[in-house]
Scaffold this active site. Sequence first.
Site, short mmCIF file in Angstrom:
data_model
loop_
_atom_site.label_atom_id
_atom_site.label_comp_id
_atom_site.label_asym_id
_atom_site.label_seq_id
_atom_site.Cartn_x
_atom_site.Cartn_y
_atom_site.Cartn_z
N SER A 238 1.37 -1.15 -7.35
CA SER A 238 1.05 -2.57 -7.12
C SER A 238 1.11 -3.30 -8.45
O SER A 238 0.97 -2.67 -9.51
CB SER A 238 -0.37 -2.68 -6.55
OG SER A 238 -0.81 -4.02 -6.53
N TYR B 6 -9.61 -1.87 -6.15
CA TYR B 6 -8.19 -1.70 -5.81
C TYR B 6 -7.35 -1.50 -7.08
O TYR B 6 -6.50 -0.61 -7.15
CB TYR B 6 -7.70 -2.91 -5.03
CG TYR B 6 -6.25 -2.84 -4.60
CD1 TYR B 6 -5.82 -1.88 -3.68
CD2 TYR B 6 -5.30 -3.72 -5.12
CE1 TYR B 6 -4.49 -1.81 -3.29
CE2 TYR B 6 -3.98 -3.66 -4.74
CZ TYR B 6 -3.57 -2.71 -3.81
OH TYR B 6 -2.25 -2.64 -3.44
N1 LIG Z 1 1.19 -5.85 1.04
C1 LIG Z 1 1.02 -6.14 -0.25
O1 LIG Z 1 0.88 -7.30 -0.64
C2 LIG Z 1 1.02 -5.02 -1.27
C3 LIG Z 1 1.15 -5.39 -2.62
C4 LIG Z 1 1.15 -4.39 -3.57
C5 LIG Z 1 1.05 -3.07 -3.22
N2 LIG Z 1 0.94 -2.74 -1.89
C6 LIG Z 1 0.83 -1.31 -1.57
O2 LIG Z 1 1.84 -1.00 -0.65
C7 LIG Z 1 1.46 0.14 0.10
C8 LIG Z 1 1.76 -0.12 1.56
O3 LIG Z 1 0.97 -1.20 2.01
P1 LIG Z 1 1.52 -2.24 3.08
O4 LIG Z 1 1.57 -3.55 2.42
O5 LIG Z 1 2.70 -1.70 3.77
O6 LIG Z 1 0.25 -2.30 4.05
P2 LIG Z 1 -0.01 -1.67 5.47
O7 LIG Z 1 0.96 -2.22 6.46
O8 LIG Z 1 -1.46 -1.84 5.73
O9 LIG Z 1 0.35 -0.13 5.26
C9 LIG Z 1 -0.55 0.82 4.78
C10 LIG Z 1 -0.40 2.03 5.67
O10 LIG Z 1 -1.21 3.07 5.13
C11 LIG Z 1 -1.69 3.84 6.22
N3 LIG Z 1 -2.87 4.55 5.78
C12 LIG Z 1 -4.04 4.05 5.30
N4 LIG Z 1 -4.90 5.01 5.04
C13 LIG Z 1 -4.27 6.20 5.34
C14 LIG Z 1 -4.64 7.55 5.28
N5 LIG Z 1 -5.85 7.92 4.85
N6 LIG Z 1 -3.74 8.47 5.67
C15 LIG Z 1 -2.52 8.11 6.10
N7 LIG Z 1 -2.10 6.84 6.17
C16 LIG Z 1 -2.97 5.89 5.81
C17 LIG Z 1 -1.97 2.82 7.33
O11 LIG Z 1 -1.83 3.38 8.60
P3 LIG Z 1 -3.04 4.00 9.44
O12 LIG Z 1 -4.19 3.04 9.30
O13 LIG Z 1 -2.49 4.09 10.81
O14 LIG Z 1 -3.32 5.32 8.83
C18 LIG Z 1 -0.85 1.82 7.10
O15 LIG Z 1 0.25 2.07 7.95
C19 LIG Z 1 -0.02 0.36 -0.21
O16 LIG Z 1 -0.13 1.46 -1.07
C20 LIG Z 1 -0.46 -0.91 -0.90
O17 LIG Z 1 -1.47 -0.66 -1.83
C21 LIG Z 1 0.91 -3.68 -0.92
#
Ligand SMILES: NC(=O)c1ccc[n+]([C@@H]2O[C@H](COP(=O)([O-])OP(=O)(O)OC[C@H]3O[C@@H](n4cnc5c(N)ncnc54)[C@H](OP(=O)(O)O)[C@@H]3O)[C@@H](O)[C@H]2O)c1
Length: 264
Positions: A138, A151
């Site tokens: 991130s 975070y």
């Molecule tokens: N969206 C943003 O603005 C942003 C910015 C910077 C970085 N990121 C990073 O990008 C990555 C993906 O996030 P995203 O934006 O795609 O959000 P997201 O749609 O909420 O995806 C996160 C996924 O992680 C899964 N997850 C959470 N806890 C878990 C666990 N203990 N075991 C297995 N799966 C788990 C969730 O599915 P379940 O709940 O079904 O397990 C969900 O599908 C994250 O690492 C986040 O920190 C996101």
Amino acid sequence: MTKKTAIITGAGTGIGAATAELLAAEGWKVVLAGRTKDSLDSVAGKINAAGGEAIAQVCDVLNEDDVKALIVAAGDRLDALIHSAGQGHCLTIDELSLEEWQQTLDVSVTGAFLTAKYALPLMRATKDGEGHIIQIGSLASGGTWYLEVGYGTAKGAQIKFALHLESQMKVDFEAGGRKINVFSVCPGTTDTPFWDRIPQREAVPELTLAASEIAWMVGEVIKKPDTNAEELKAIKPRAEIVIQRQAPFERWDNVVAIKHESHG
Ligand SMILES: NC(=O)c1ccc[n+]([C@@H]2O[C@H](COP(=O)([O-])OP(=O)(O)OC[C@H]3O[C@@H](n4cnc5c(N)ncnc54)[C@H](OP(=O)(O)O)[C@@H]3O)[C@@H](O)[C@H]2O)c1
């Protein structure tokens, strides 16, 4: 020869789902991991209906037995592990509960550790071409912001984990092992369900990145693992995307930030 195989955590939604779809469209077999069966089945169903090959595997990345079963589900080869599972929050230290602190830290860091630890034996045993371990970090991995004490700490530690792992992969390669590349892609605000649990902020689609744009960078990094921010910037898919070295990790080519130009 069996298809190149990738495990993607957090693949039921957001960046993980977009990455799975992109890799499957490029001919990879993809193994989708997450805790929610319905969302994994939905993404796998879409990929398989389009002629790709996807397996949905319910897996909490904090559960050692789940992670071991995830690797078994990959079959007889493993070429890439993309750790996209994560959760975020915008809370001060006064608002942050121990439970939220631990869960956020664990899914980013312990999840990265456990998935890599159990993926490596199969990835090393796969002799065809190079392997790839990619962390979805991130901008918060390097930035400082008063609402990211939990975070930002978690995402920063995830990058340090990746850098330490990379140094071991180099030693292993020099000793005759498979070349396994380690890269961290560090997105800015991206329009995904990540924001559904964060009432303090929202992702405005016109001012953020799409999950497919983060997936694009993952795909490019797999195609050219020794790439860097400057090369990726030269081929970015649209003008509003900013790609740069991720402070304070600028001296490493394999830690790259990607954000919308409106993101400060
Ligand atoms: N969206 C943003 O603005 C942003 C910015 C910077 C970085 N990121 C990073 O990008 C990555 C993906 O996030 P995203 O934006 O795609 O959000 P997201 O749609 O909420 O995806 C996160 C996924 O992680 C899964 N997850 C959470 N806890 C878990 C666990 N203990 N075991 C297995 N799966 C788990 C969730 O599915 P379940 O709940 O079904 O397990 C969900 O599908 C994250 O690492 C986040 O920190 C996101």
